[in-house]
Write a protein that holds these residues in place. Structure first.
Motif, short mmCIF file in Angstrom:
data_model
loop_
_atom_site.label_atom_id
_atom_site.label_comp_id
_atom_site.label_asym_id
_atom_site.label_seq_id
_atom_site.Cartn_x
_atom_site.Cartn_y
_atom_site.Cartn_z
N ARG A 245 5.13 8.62 4.81
CA ARG A 245 3.83 7.99 5.00
C ARG A 245 3.99 6.48 5.14
N ALA A 246 5.07 5.93 4.57
CA ALA A 246 5.32 4.49 4.71
C ALA A 246 5.61 4.12 6.17
N ARG A 247 6.38 4.97 6.86
CA ARG A 247 6.64 4.68 8.28
C ARG A 247 5.37 4.85 9.09
N SER B 105 -7.99 7.97 -8.64
CA SER B 105 -7.56 7.51 -7.32
C SER B 105 -7.76 8.58 -6.26
N ASP B 106 -8.56 8.28 -5.26
CA ASP B 106 -8.75 9.20 -4.14
C ASP B 106 -7.47 9.34 -3.33
N VAL B 107 -6.74 8.23 -3.16
CA VAL B 107 -5.48 8.27 -2.41
C VAL B 107 -4.49 9.20 -3.10
N TRP B 108 -4.38 9.07 -4.41
CA TRP B 108 -3.43 9.91 -5.16
C TRP B 108 -3.81 11.39 -5.04
N SER B 109 -5.10 11.65 -5.11
CA SER B 109 -5.57 13.03 -4.99
C SER B 109 -5.21 13.61 -3.63
N LYS B 110 -5.38 12.83 -2.59
CA LYS B 110 -5.06 13.32 -1.26
C LYS B 110 -3.55 13.48 -1.06
N LEU B 111 -2.77 12.57 -1.65
CA LEU B 111 -1.32 12.67 -1.52
C LEU B 111 -0.76 13.87 -2.27
N PRO C 105 3.86 -0.29 -1.06
CA PRO C 105 3.39 -1.36 -1.95
C PRO C 105 2.08 -1.98 -1.52
N THR C 106 1.64 -1.73 -0.28
CA THR C 106 0.37 -2.31 0.17
C THR C 106 -0.84 -1.53 -0.33
N ILE C 107 -0.60 -0.34 -0.91
CA ILE C 107 -1.69 0.45 -1.49
C ILE C 107 -1.61 0.35 -3.01
N THR C 108 -2.59 -0.30 -3.61
CA THR C 108 -2.62 -0.47 -5.06
C THR C 108 -3.79 0.32 -5.63
N MET C 109 -3.49 1.19 -6.59
CA MET C 109 -4.50 2.08 -7.15
C MET C 109 -5.07 1.59 -8.47
N LEU D 187 -2.37 5.70 6.93
CA LEU D 187 -1.61 6.51 5.99
C LEU D 187 -1.41 7.93 6.47
N TRP D 188 -2.34 8.45 7.29
CA TRP D 188 -2.30 9.86 7.68
C TRP D 188 -1.84 10.07 9.12
N ALA D 189 -1.42 9.02 9.79
CA ALA D 189 -0.92 9.15 11.16
C ALA D 189 0.44 9.86 11.16
N GLU D 190 0.89 10.25 12.33
CA GLU D 190 2.18 10.93 12.42
C GLU D 190 3.32 9.96 12.14
#
Length: 428
Positions: A379-381, A348-354, A329-333, A389-392
């Motif tokens: 990705r939430a954890r 959305s760049d985020v959506w494209s990457k996801l 919820p902290t990412i709003t597109m 967003l992209w960390a392990e």
């Protein structure tokens, strides 16, 4: 989520209310047909099923609530007219399924009206509920409106559930809700989250699901979002997690013989799929080839082909804000009051990457040969624990050896490709 019944047993027993084919861009349709009049466009953005948090209001205080629900409704909620305009946009985009969630969705008096409106446009409607508002009258109203399925949360049996969800009597009320939905003709399911407080009840909960004759039981790993982020100390130790996944494996095999109509799933940690694939290799080698095919065919981290779809779920909250997931919820597109959902996602760049998460994962997840299977798990954890967003994901319980990781050191490390994983799927 992982369909354990299909993955382990090769049985597709999804409830009729949950079966659909995605019909994006006017391509060949599903059970309800192709809603596109113009033949569609393979290059159009692909919109997945939509989870709509209809209201922030809920009568319970669940310890793990990803939404952080509150006592009362908000004047920022989409009105009935706005909700219908939203549904019009979803229908134009050929969205296959609309999930009414909350808070508690049945707090809204217009849910049956909105479900009927979506149903008339060929969209399947389902609900995610705590069950306590599903009176016979409400259940009959939404069933008559075309609602196909309702999933009810049960986090333990009796007092365990009541304590976890913050209200005495909520367990019995949820059971009544399930029965009312079934009496109205809807498919039903149970959703449950594993924590130190609830885990001992899981075997009894599976037994209860069988006794209630629900269509599916979905067992969640804890997601660190909302109030769930405040109880991370109740998450299971890795060894206990393995024990419970082993248990789900055994019950999946058992149910194939005793109750083949019931579907068992796990959610919130796609490492389960890799763990169970290794287990199938050892214990059921005759099923390994099929399991491996499903592993890469259905994995959320796969590298998609043009026109082949992206993330399977997108979230819209009660204000109309669009998020990549109900757990992010902290990412709003964008906001659907301002632009159609399809346009929001397209830009959305985020959506494209996801859509292709395995290309962007970092750390251990980025090195993993199975990253196209799990997409980096939650990705939430990753965001909750690392702010990235992209960390392990800190909750991957698999060892380097199980994952096929070699000696890892420095920033790049090395990866040893498992010999039993098709090398053409190990794209980076």
């Amino acid at each position: 989520m992982i369909d354990l019944t299909r993955f382990v047993n090769g049985i597709d027993n999804r409830p009729e209310g949950m079966k659909y084919e995605r019909t994006f861009g006017g391509r060949e349709g599903g059970e309800r047909g192709d809603r596109s009049d113009d033949g569609g466009d393979e290059d159009s953005p692909l919109v997945p099923l939509v989870v709509w948090n209809t209201t922030p209001a809920c009568n319970l205080r669940c310890q793990h609530c990803y939404f952080g629900a509150v006592d009362s409704r908000s004047d920022e909620e989409l009105s009935t007219a706005e909700a219908k305009a939203f549904i019009d946009d979803l229908a134009d985009a050929n969205v296959p399924v609309l999930v009414f969630s909350g808070g508690e969705p049945f707090v809204r008096e217009d849910i049956a009206e909105l479900a009927a409106y979506a149903d008339r446009q060929g969209m399947r409607t389902i609900a995610s509920s705590n069950g306590t508002y599903l009176t016979p009258e409400r259940a009959e109203a939404v069933a008559d409106a075309g609602m196909a399925y309702v999933g009810v949360s049960l986090d333990g049996v009796g007092d365990t559930h009541d304590e976890f969800r913050g209200k005495e009597g909520s367990f019995e009320a949820a059971l009544e809700g399930i029965e009312n939905a079934q009496d109205a003709g809807m498919s039903t399911g149970i959703r449950s989250t594993m924590t130190r407080e609830t885990i001992e009840d899981l075997p009894d909960l599976v037994d209860l699901a069988v006794d209630l004759e629900v269509d599916r039981l979905n067992v969640f790993h804890l997601i660190y979002t909302g109030r769930g982020g405040t109880i991370t100390d109740t998450d299971l130790p890795f060894e206990r997690t393995r024990e419970m996944v082993d248990y789900l494996f055994e019950r999946t095999l058992e149910l194939a013989e005793t109750d083949p109509g019931m579907q068992l799933l796990s959610a919130g940690n796609y490492a389960d799929a890799v763990y169970l694939y290794r287990k199938i290799q050892r214990e059921l080698p005759e099923r390994a080839d099929r399991a491996r095919e499903l592993l890469f065919e259905d994995g959320p981290g796969r590298v998609v082909k043009k026109g082949d779809g992206g993330p399977k779920v997108v979230n819209v909250d009660y204000r109309g804000d669009v998020h990549p997931s109900m757990f992010l919820p902290t990412i709003t597109m964008g906001n659907i009051r301002e632009r159609p959902l399809e346009a929001v996602l397209e830009d959305s760049d985020v959506w494209s990457k996801l859509a292709e998460p395995s290309r962007h994962l970092e750390g251990r997840c980025g090195e993993c040969p199975f990253k196209e299977v799990c997409g980096g798990n939650s990705r939430a954890r990753a965001v909750a624990e690392n702010g990235d967003l992209w960390a392990e994901d800190p909750r991957c319980y698999l060892t380097d050896e199980e994952l096929g990781l070699g000696e890892r050191g420095g920033e790049s490390g090395t990866v040893r490709e498992p010999t039993d994983v098709p090398t053409d799927t190990l794209r980076t």
